[in-house]
Write a protein that holds these residues in place. Sequence first.
Motif, PDB file in Angstrom:
ATOM      1  N   THR A  73      34.998  -6.144 -35.237  1.00 30.94           N
ATOM      2  CA  THR A  73      33.974  -6.460 -34.243  1.00 30.94           C
ATOM      3  C   THR A  73      33.998  -7.935 -33.873  1.00 30.94           C
ATOM      4  OG1 THR A  73      32.601  -4.721 -35.195  1.00 30.94           O
ATOM      5  CG2 THR A  73      31.528  -6.256 -33.690  1.00 30.94           C
ATOM      6  N   TYR A 141      25.469   0.233 -36.031  1.00 32.48           N
ATOM      7  CA  TYR A 141      26.470   0.783 -35.119  1.00 32.48           C
ATOM      8  C   TYR A 141      25.980   2.059 -34.434  1.00 32.48           C
ATOM      9  CZ  TYR A 141      30.050  -2.471 -36.705  1.00 32.48           C
ATOM     10  OH  TYR A 141      30.773  -3.614 -36.956  1.00 32.48           O
ATOM     11  N   ARG A 200      30.432  -2.325 -26.839  1.00 29.59           N
ATOM     12  CA  ARG A 200      30.821  -1.054 -26.231  1.00 29.59           C
ATOM     13  C   ARG A 200      32.325  -0.818 -26.408  1.00 29.59           C
ATOM     14  NH1 ARG A 200      29.298  -2.199 -21.630  1.00 29.59           N
ATOM     15  NH2 ARG A 200      27.162  -1.410 -21.741  1.00 29.59           N
ATOM     16  N   ARG A 201      33.099  -1.884 -26.258  1.00 30.26           N
ATOM     17  CA  ARG A 201      34.556  -1.784 -26.376  1.00 30.26           C
ATOM     18  C   ARG A 201      34.980  -1.418 -27.799  1.00 30.26           C
ATOM     19  NH1 ARG A 201      38.345  -5.080 -28.140  1.00 30.26           N
ATOM     20  NH2 ARG A 201      36.804  -6.722 -28.523  1.00 30.26           N
ATOM     21  N   THR A 202      34.264  -1.951 -28.794  1.00 33.64           N
ATOM     22  CA  THR A 202      34.629  -1.722 -30.194  1.00 33.64           C
ATOM     23  C   THR A 202      33.915  -0.523 -30.810  1.00 33.64           C
ATOM     24  OG1 THR A 202      32.930  -3.306 -30.930  1.00 33.64           O
ATOM     25  CG2 THR A 202      35.169  -4.150 -30.569  1.00 33.64           C
ATOM     26  N   GLY A 203      33.101   0.177 -30.011  1.00 37.86           N
ATOM     27  CA  GLY A 203      32.436   1.376 -30.505  1.00 37.86           C
ATOM     28  C   GLY A 203      31.143   1.123 -31.243  1.00 37.86           C
ATOM     29  N   LYS A 204      30.588  -0.072 -31.120  1.00 34.54           N
ATOM     30  CA  LYS A 204      29.305  -0.388 -31.764  1.00 34.54           C
ATOM     31  C   LYS A 204      28.187  -0.013 -30.795  1.00 34.54           C
ATOM     32  CE  LYS A 204      26.892  -4.099 -34.213  1.00 34.54           C
ATOM     33  NZ  LYS A 204      26.943  -5.519 -34.667  1.00 34.54           N
ATOM     34  N   ARG A 205      27.473   1.056 -31.083  1.00 40.80           N
ATOM     35  CA  ARG A 205      26.467   1.601 -30.162  1.00 40.80           C
ATOM     36  C   ARG A 205      25.089   1.045 -30.514  1.00 40.80           C
ATOM     37  NH1 ARG A 205      25.983   7.172 -30.559  1.00 40.80           N
ATOM     38  NH2 ARG A 205      25.536   7.419 -28.341  1.00 40.80           N
TER      39      ARG A 205
END
Length: 297
Positions: A73, A141, A200-205
Amino acid sequence: MKQNSIQAWILAARPKTLTGAAVPVMMALALAFADVRCEGFKVVPALLCLLFALIMQIDANFINDYFDYKKGTDDEHRLGPRRACAQGWVSLRAMQWAIAITTVAACIVGLPLILYGGWGMVAVGALCVLFCFLYTLGLSYIGLGDLLVLVFFGLVPVCATYYLQTGSLTKEVVESSIACGLVIDTLLMVNNYRDRDNDRRTGKRTLVVLIGPKASEILYFALGLVAFHLGLAYFFSGRYFPFFLPSIYLSLHAHAYRKMKKIHQGKALNQILGLTARNIFIFGLTFCAGVLIDMWG
């Protein structure tokens, strides 16, 4: 910067975030002091609560630094302040040791609180340590970071610190703890607002990623607004200063909100991060001043 130097560790500890740990304890101690006065105020548990909160904040920062780097991240796309592991200022092995040391130190500092609050303090401390890890390891996340801030920077530290002084809780204390958590969550909101594209790009919601930037701007302001109006509990009970003095905070918070909307994205949002951290401290100071002025008045 020399790896594992004193300067590197100071930056890794993120001293600017320590106000977020201190404010809940400050508020609880002001409320307790107003209720028990000088003769009933316990200095030792007050100091232990403050020290525990500060060590746990540093521990959380180390954990966040280490595991966000391991997850990828904290990469070259990050817009916020640079992180120690990602920059190589602190080695991964040294950070592992730092996490272990600060975790153990927090437990040692918190253990004597059993003498003042009973064995329930063990459960409180254990939950603080557990969720300190779970925040970075997964809950932040999936959009639950803001809820954890409300609980562990509001309800838990304010109520536990007050209880250790008085052996009881009041409706006003619980409402103040919620207000505290909401105010401190504004710091997480603006942090995640700045990092929304990278998250958003790294999948951290995060919550910001889930609800979008416009709704996040509104929520950022609403958190401070609701926190301020929770002070009406004091107003309606005839304690006016704890309600009116934090209006200074609300004015500054509104100013930060307007700047946040204007900047909207990019590294310039670090200005809003700094303003928000300052405003959190001002909220704590004005609330505590209001409680003490009301007591002496």
